[in-house]
Design an enzyme around this catalytic site. Structure first.
Site, PDB file in Angstrom:
ATOM      1  N   ARG A  41       1.044  -1.430  -0.129  1.00 24.83           N
ATOM      2  CA  ARG A  41      -0.366  -0.106  -0.002  1.00 24.83           C
ATOM      3  C   ARG A  41       1.039   1.305  -0.158  1.00 24.83           C
ATOM      4  O   ARG A  41       0.443   2.301  -0.596  1.00 24.83           O
ATOM      5  CB  ARG A  41      -1.052   0.457   1.141  1.00 24.83           C
TER       6      ARG A  41
ATOM      7  N   ASN B 278      -5.864  -2.663   1.992  1.00 25.56           N
ATOM      8  CA  ASN B 278      -5.877  -3.744   1.604  1.00 25.56           C
ATOM      9  C   ASN B 278      -7.508  -3.975   1.576  1.00 25.56           C
ATOM     10  O   ASN B 278      -8.599  -3.675   2.329  1.00 25.56           O
ATOM     11  CB  ASN B 278      -5.232  -4.481   3.525  1.00 25.56           C
TER      12      ASN B 278
END
Length: 95
Positions: free
Chosen positions: A22, A40
């Site tokens: 990320r 996520n």
């Protein structure tokens, strides 16, 4: 370079959680001047929305196959989507 502005929703599969994916996505998208978000998912995937000039969005999607140094991407699925209603590129809460 294309001036057409597009947005895509991407779902990234493989070893993409707990490998800095990320954060890598946020940095990579910001370097390309894109707007959108990344998060996520509880199923182990990462999803993102990338918006900006078509060439830059296409380049970001291509880069998603590589990802962060410790990631192992097995699939990237993209679909066209609406332009996000946010400024900049950010990480959002897990879904």
């Amino acid at each position: 370079m294309s001036s057409e502005i597009v947005a895509v929703h991407a779902r990234i599969e493989g070893k993409v959680q707990r490998v800095w994916y990320r954060n890598w996505t946020v940095e990579s998208a910001m370097q390309r001047g894109l707007t959108g978000w990344v998060r996520n998912r509880s199923d182990g995937t990462v999803e993102a929305v990338f918006a900006g000039p078509k060439d830059q969005v296409d380049d970001m999607v291509k880069a998603c196959w590589q990802g962060s140094p410790k990631s192992k991407v097995t699939n990237v699925v993209t679909t066209a989507c609406e332009l996000p209603q946010c400024a900049g590129f950010t990480e959002i809460d897990t879904l």
